[in-house]
Design a protein around this motif. Structure first.
Motif, PDB file in Angstrom:
ATOM      1  N   ASP A 160     -26.945  45.429 -46.105  1.00  0.00           N
ATOM      2  CA  ASP A 160     -27.065  43.978 -46.056  1.00  0.00           C
ATOM      3  C   ASP A 160     -26.106  43.441 -44.984  1.00  0.00           C
ATOM      4  OD1 ASP A 160     -25.979  41.144 -47.202  1.00  0.00           O
ATOM      5  OD2 ASP A 160     -28.061  41.473 -47.838  1.00  0.00           O
ATOM      6  N   PRO A 161     -26.512  42.408 -44.226  1.00  0.00           N
ATOM      7  CA  PRO A 161     -25.644  41.895 -43.156  1.00  0.00           C
ATOM      8  C   PRO A 161     -24.247  41.506 -43.612  1.00  0.00           C
ATOM      9  CG  PRO A 161     -27.837  40.995 -42.907  1.00  0.00           C
ATOM     10  CD  PRO A 161     -27.835  41.737 -44.212  1.00  0.00           C
ATOM     11  N   MET A 162     -24.102  40.987 -44.824  1.00  0.00           N
ATOM     12  CA  MET A 162     -22.780  40.584 -45.292  1.00  0.00           C
ATOM     13  C   MET A 162     -21.850  41.787 -45.467  1.00  0.00           C
ATOM     14  SD  MET A 162     -23.103  37.446 -45.158  1.00  0.00           S
ATOM     15  CE  MET A 162     -21.512  36.948 -45.796  1.00  0.00           C
ATOM     16  N   GLN A 163     -22.425  42.974 -45.693  1.00  0.00           N
ATOM     17  CA  GLN A 163     -21.613  44.187 -45.779  1.00  0.00           C
ATOM     18  C   GLN A 163     -21.464  44.878 -44.431  1.00  0.00           C
ATOM     19  OE1 GLN A 163     -23.939  43.639 -48.618  1.00  0.00           O
ATOM     20  NE2 GLN A 163     -22.047  42.742 -49.366  1.00  0.00           N
ATOM     21  N   SER A 164     -22.492  44.765 -43.569  1.00  0.00           N
ATOM     22  CA  SER A 164     -22.481  45.558 -42.341  1.00  0.00           C
ATOM     23  C   SER A 164     -21.489  45.042 -41.305  1.00  0.00           C
ATOM     24  CB  SER A 164     -23.888  45.623 -41.739  1.00  0.00           C
ATOM     25  OG  SER A 164     -24.351  44.345 -41.344  1.00  0.00           O
ATOM     26  N   MET A 165     -21.307  43.721 -41.199  1.00  0.00           N
ATOM     27  CA  MET A 165     -20.371  43.223 -40.183  1.00  0.00           C
ATOM     28  C   MET A 165     -18.931  43.634 -40.453  1.00  0.00           C
ATOM     29  SD  MET A 165     -21.666  39.648 -38.566  1.00  0.00           S
ATOM     30  CE  MET A 165     -21.647  38.706 -40.085  1.00  0.00           C
ATOM     31  N   PRO A 166     -18.435  43.549 -41.695  1.00  0.00           N
ATOM     32  CA  PRO A 166     -17.084  44.092 -41.933  1.00  0.00           C
ATOM     33  C   PRO A 166     -16.973  45.576 -41.610  1.00  0.00           C
ATOM     34  CG  PRO A 166     -17.740  42.668 -43.750  1.00  0.00           C
ATOM     35  CD  PRO A 166     -18.952  42.841 -42.886  1.00  0.00           C
ATOM     36  N   LEU A 167     -18.060  46.334 -41.820  1.00  0.00           N
ATOM     37  CA  LEU A 167     -18.034  47.758 -41.494  1.00  0.00           C
ATOM     38  C   LEU A 167     -17.859  47.973 -39.993  1.00  0.00           C
ATOM     39  CD1 LEU A 167     -20.904  49.052 -43.826  1.00  0.00           C
ATOM     40  CD2 LEU A 167     -18.448  49.407 -44.126  1.00  0.00           C
ATOM     41  N   VAL A 168     -18.456  47.098 -39.172  1.00  0.00           N
ATOM     42  CA  VAL A 168     -18.294  47.198 -37.717  1.00  0.00           C
ATOM     43  C   VAL A 168     -16.880  46.786 -37.322  1.00  0.00           C
ATOM     44  CG1 VAL A 168     -19.088  46.325 -35.483  1.00  0.00           C
ATOM     45  CG2 VAL A 168     -20.750  46.850 -37.276  1.00  0.00           C
ATOM     46  N   VAL A 169     -16.375  45.698 -37.917  1.00  0.00           N
ATOM     47  CA  VAL A 169     -15.022  45.241 -37.603  1.00  0.00           C
ATOM     48  C   VAL A 169     -14.003  46.348 -37.886  1.00  0.00           C
ATOM     49  CG1 VAL A 169     -13.193  43.631 -38.278  1.00  0.00           C
ATOM     50  CG2 VAL A 169     -15.525  42.793 -37.975  1.00  0.00           C
ATOM     51  N   ARG A 170     -14.180  47.051 -39.008  1.00  0.00           N
ATOM     52  CA  ARG A 170     -13.232  48.094 -39.405  1.00  0.00           C
ATOM     53  C   ARG A 170     -13.414  49.385 -38.623  1.00  0.00           C
ATOM     54  NH1 ARG A 170     -14.090  47.066 -45.676  1.00  0.00           N
ATOM     55  NH2 ARG A 170     -15.558  48.768 -45.376  1.00  0.00           N
ATOM     56  N   GLY A 171     -14.529  49.507 -37.884  1.00  0.00           N
ATOM     57  CA  GLY A 171     -14.761  50.710 -37.106  1.00  0.00           C
ATOM     58  C   GLY A 171     -15.572  51.769 -37.813  1.00  0.00           C
ATOM     59  N   ASP A 172     -16.091  51.477 -39.016  1.00  0.00           N
ATOM     60  CA  ASP A 172     -16.928  52.455 -39.712  1.00  0.00           C
ATOM     61  C   ASP A 172     -18.252  52.656 -38.994  1.00  0.00           C
ATOM     62  OD1 ASP A 172     -14.891  52.286 -41.479  1.00  0.00           O
ATOM     63  OD2 ASP A 172     -16.035  51.474 -43.149  1.00  0.00           O
ATOM     64  N   PHE A 173     -18.767  51.588 -38.362  1.00  0.00           N
ATOM     65  CA  PHE A 173     -20.004  51.651 -37.593  1.00  0.00           C
ATOM     66  C   PHE A 173     -19.750  51.078 -36.210  1.00  0.00           C
ATOM     67  CE2 PHE A 173     -21.651  52.253 -41.766  1.00  0.00           C
ATOM     68  CZ  PHE A 173     -22.837  52.955 -41.607  1.00  0.00           C
ATOM     69  N   ASP A 174     -20.511  51.571 -35.235  1.00  0.00           N
ATOM     70  CA  ASP A 174     -20.386  51.065 -33.867  1.00  0.00           C
ATOM     71  C   ASP A 174     -21.143  49.763 -33.671  1.00  0.00           C
ATOM     72  OD1 ASP A 174     -18.907  53.340 -32.781  1.00  0.00           O
ATOM     73  OD2 ASP A 174     -20.758  54.463 -33.147  1.00  0.00           O
ATOM     74  N   MET A 175     -22.213  49.571 -34.428  1.00  0.00           N
ATOM     75  CA  MET A 175     -23.081  48.407 -34.235  1.00  0.00           C
ATOM     76  C   MET A 175     -23.731  48.040 -35.563  1.00  0.00           C
ATOM     77  SD  MET A 175     -26.481  48.127 -31.781  1.00  0.00           S
ATOM     78  CE  MET A 175     -25.539  48.176 -30.254  1.00  0.00           C
ATOM     79  N   ALA A 176     -24.061  46.772 -35.725  1.00  0.00           N
ATOM     80  CA  ALA A 176     -24.860  46.331 -36.862  1.00  0.00           C
ATOM     81  C   ALA A 176     -25.997  45.456 -36.360  1.00  0.00           C
ATOM     82  CB  ALA A 176     -24.017  45.560 -37.869  1.00  0.00           C
ATOM     83  N   VAL A 177     -27.148  45.580 -36.988  1.00  0.00           N
ATOM     84  CA  VAL A 177     -28.275  44.679 -36.731  1.00  0.00           C
ATOM     85  C   VAL A 177     -28.296  43.705 -37.897  1.00  0.00           C
ATOM     86  CG1 VAL A 177     -30.744  44.488 -36.336  1.00  0.00           C
ATOM     87  CG2 VAL A 177     -29.516  46.509 -35.538  1.00  0.00           C
ATOM     88  N   VAL A 178     -28.095  42.411 -37.578  1.00  0.00           N
ATOM     89  CA  VAL A 178     -27.924  41.388 -38.604  1.00  0.00           C
ATOM     90  C   VAL A 178     -28.883  40.233 -38.323  1.00  0.00           C
ATOM     91  CG1 VAL A 178     -25.519  42.034 -38.985  1.00  0.00           C
ATOM     92  CG2 VAL A 178     -26.055  40.256 -37.323  1.00  0.00           C
ATOM     93  N   GLN A 179     -28.857  39.236 -39.199  1.00  0.00           N
ATOM     94  CA  GLN A 179     -29.780  38.116 -39.080  1.00  0.00           C
ATOM     95  C   GLN A 179     -29.088  36.818 -39.449  1.00  0.00           C
ATOM     96  OE1 GLN A 179     -32.781  38.156 -42.149  1.00  0.00           O
ATOM     97  NE2 GLN A 179     -31.345  38.848 -43.691  1.00  0.00           N
ATOM     98  N   ASP A 180     -29.590  35.703 -38.906  1.00  0.00           N
ATOM     99  CA  ASP A 180     -29.305  34.404 -39.486  1.00  0.00           C
ATOM    100  C   ASP A 180     -30.573  33.556 -39.412  1.00  0.00           C
ATOM    101  OD1 ASP A 180     -29.467  33.416 -36.882  1.00  0.00           O
ATOM    102  OD2 ASP A 180     -27.342  32.969 -36.716  1.00  0.00           O
ATOM    103  N   TRP A 181     -30.563  32.425 -40.093  1.00  0.00           N
ATOM    104  CA  TRP A 181     -31.738  31.561 -40.157  1.00  0.00           C
ATOM    105  C   TRP A 181     -31.512  30.310 -39.325  1.00  0.00           C
ATOM    106  CZ3 TRP A 181     -36.312  32.859 -42.503  1.00  0.00           C
ATOM    107  CH2 TRP A 181     -36.289  34.011 -43.293  1.00  0.00           C
ATOM    108  N   ASN A 182     -32.618  29.697 -38.875  1.00  0.00           N
ATOM    109  CA  ASN A 182     -32.473  28.522 -38.019  1.00  0.00           C
ATOM    110  C   ASN A 182     -31.802  27.354 -38.739  1.00  0.00           C
ATOM    111  OD1 ASN A 182     -34.649  28.037 -39.709  1.00  0.00           O
ATOM    112  ND2 ASN A 182     -36.003  27.252 -38.108  1.00  0.00           N
ATOM    113  N   ASN A 183     -31.793  27.376 -40.063  1.00  0.00           N
ATOM    114  CA  ASN A 183     -31.112  26.312 -40.816  1.00  0.00           C
ATOM    115  C   ASN A 183     -29.747  26.751 -41.339  1.00  0.00           C
ATOM    116  OD1 ASN A 183     -32.154  28.111 -42.690  1.00  0.00           O
ATOM    117  ND2 ASN A 183     -32.669  26.530 -44.188  1.00  0.00           N
TER     118      ASN A 183
END
Length: 327
Positions: free
Chosen positions: A129-152
């Motif tokens: 889930d994007p809410m979990q994946s971005m902290p994983l990238v910040v901490r260096g567990d992953f090199d990249m995350a594919v995430v989403q946001d909505w127009n609203n």
């Protein structure tokens, strides 16, 4: 001379709170982490860990060393990225966390292209889930995350991350075929006030977004079923148990008994790749972003600015941004 791997072990214990958690992240045994820390204590002449109930806590000396370790590890990553950029070859390994429909709708085609164009690059994907994946990238567990946001509801980007737009994904409403509005060319969300809804798990970004979106049109959400997979959600729609907001990216086969109706005021989500600033020059980052954009549904092209910094994302990763047209 401080050993880099021992610093990494200490930093992981500080980040994840225990020796066992650090071992899981580093893909080694707890014994191996303990041995690295014991050697680091001898190397520094300082006690770094103390017993704290069933766990451990960092000493003041360890806290000081961790602060330096963060900067050292960041510089090492930047040096590795600069060396890869100087060599210009897309090689090595890159780890990517992606939300479920991006895994289904983008990753297979992107991975095929990367395997063909860059056979020396190993890409490892994990669904998050994007809410979990971005902290994983910040901490260096992953090199990249594919995430989403909505127009609203724009996506807040943590400090230290860059992002590049992959595509735009329009959403429709899936209704039971016998719903009074199922035959319409388009409907307004307000017209569905009071209807039951089906969404993903309560702690997911999608469920939170659905609640806020419905409340924004003065419709208190009745989320009666929480199911993660879209195929299962649609099976419940076909059985008459509620409505679903259904993005088009990676859409599974729509079963009989379900009507797909566009929204009069379109809802769309933008799909991004995010990566650490230190890794921005890695050719592998550019290669994966390029492959993800090529895997997105075809549509109009155009540049997009990085929402946080104002820099041109296309310039940052070396390729133009493709944004599929709304339909």
């Amino acid at each position: 001379m401080l050993d880099l791997e021992r610093l990494r072990a200490l930093h992981s214990v500080a980040t994840y709170g225990s020796v066992s958690a650090a071992a899981d992240v580093l893909h080694v045994t707890t014994s191996a982490v303990s041995q690295q820390l014991a050697k680091l204590e001898r190397e520094t002449g300082q006690k770094l860990l103390e017993r704290n109930g069933r766990g451990v806590r960092l000493t003041d000396a360890a806290e000081l060393l961790v602060a330096h370790a963060e900067r050292i590890l960041s510089l090492v990553e930047r040096a590795q990225a600069d060396l890869e950029a100087h060599r210009g070859s897309v090689v090595g390994q890159i780890t990517v966390a992606a939300f479920p429909t991006a895994v289904r709708g983008l990753m297979p085609a992107a991975l095929r292209e990367l395997r063909t164009d860059h056979p020396e690059l190993r890409v490892m994907v994990r669904e998050e889930d994007p809410m979990q994946s971005m902290p994983l990238v910040v901490r260096g567990d992953f090199d990249m995350a594919v995430v989403q946001d909505w127009n609203n509801e724009p996506l807040p980007l943590p400090d230290g991350l860059h992002k590049g737009v992959i595509c735009e994904d329009v959403a429709d409403v899936a209704l039971p075929a016998d719903h009074p509005l199922a035959g319409r060319d388009a409907i307004d969300l307000k017209e569905l006030a009071g209807d039951p809804w089906i969404s993903s798990s309560p702690d997911s970004i999608c469920c939170d977004w659905l609640r806020r979106t419905l409340r924004a049109v003065d419709s208190e959400p009745r989320i009666e079923h929480m199911v993660y997979e879209f195929a299962s959600q649609l099976a419940l729609v076909a059985a008459g148990f509620g409505n679903v907001i259904l993005p088009r990216l990676g859409r599974c086969d729509v079963p009989p008994g379900v009507a797909i109706v566009p929204l009069a005021d379109p809802l769309s989500r933008r799909v991004y790749a995010v990566w650490r600033e230190e890794a921005a020059r890695r050719p592998a980052i550019r290669a994966v972003v390029t492959a993800l954009r090529a895997a997105a549904p075809a549509g109009e092209t155009g540049d997009r600015a990085d929402d946080r910094t104002g820099d041109r994302v296309g310039d940052r990763v070396g390729v133009p941004v493709r944004v599929p047209a709304r339909s």
